[in-house]
Design an enzyme around this catalytic site. Sequence first.
Site, PDB file in Angstrom:
ATOM      1  N   ASN A  61       0.835  -1.197   0.000  1.00  0.00           N
ATOM      2  CA  ASN A  61       0.000   0.000   0.000  1.00  0.00           C
ATOM      3  C   ASN A  61       0.873   1.252   0.000  1.00  0.00           C
ATOM      4  OD1 ASN A  61       0.592  -0.703   2.807  1.00  0.00           O
ATOM      5  ND2 ASN A  61      -0.976   0.755   3.456  1.00  0.00           N
ATOM      6  N   GLU A  74      -3.062  -4.772  -2.791  1.00  0.00           N
ATOM      7  CA  GLU A  74      -3.610  -5.703  -3.767  1.00  0.00           C
ATOM      8  C   GLU A  74      -3.711  -5.061  -5.147  1.00  0.00           C
ATOM      9  OE1 GLU A  74      -4.660  -4.920  -0.700  1.00  0.00           O
ATOM     10  OE2 GLU A  74      -6.231  -6.318  -0.046  1.00  0.00           O
ATOM     11  N   CYS A 110     -10.749  -3.438  -3.704  1.00  0.00           N
ATOM     12  CA  CYS A 110      -9.812  -4.507  -4.055  1.00  0.00           C
ATOM     13  C   CYS A 110     -10.542  -5.805  -4.380  1.00  0.00           C
ATOM     14  CB  CYS A 110      -8.803  -4.723  -2.936  1.00  0.00           C
ATOM     15  SG  CYS A 110      -7.595  -3.389  -2.852  1.00  0.00           S
TER      16      CYS A 110
END
Length: 151
Positions: A61, A74, A110
């Site tokens: 992230n 992700e 996500c």
Amino acid sequence: MERQYSFGYEKYDTLSSLPEADRELARAAKKACESAYAPYSNYRVGAAARLQSGKVITGSNQESEVFPAGVCAERSMLFHHQAHYKDDPIEAIAIASVPDDNECYPCGICRQVINDSENRQGSPIRVIMTGRDTATVLDTATKLLPFTFRL
């Protein structure tokens, strides 16, 4: 008319009980947490994907002062996959976090993007969501978001 939706999943009380390939992927996701940029939330997330070729790619992230301009682990990994390895399908993804008190589950955006990736490649993506010493595993991303958006 009322209908019901249910699904099975695998639950592991220890990471050491995961199959070796999943355990390796979980370790790669945990390692990817180190490259996260999360000065605002202090919640570092890493994701790793095992491709059909055996190659493992990762993402983490990345936060921005201009919230919500950041990106989840992700999605950073999945978009990298699409840009560089789209002809090498994803077999499985693992997600980890620091802190890891709880298992790390994908956010709604996500979940949609993982589903999009699975649909685009035409084969299921195994999803391994890990905590400090536990994991929940789904055999397909569809189980993350059964009523996915489709055009």
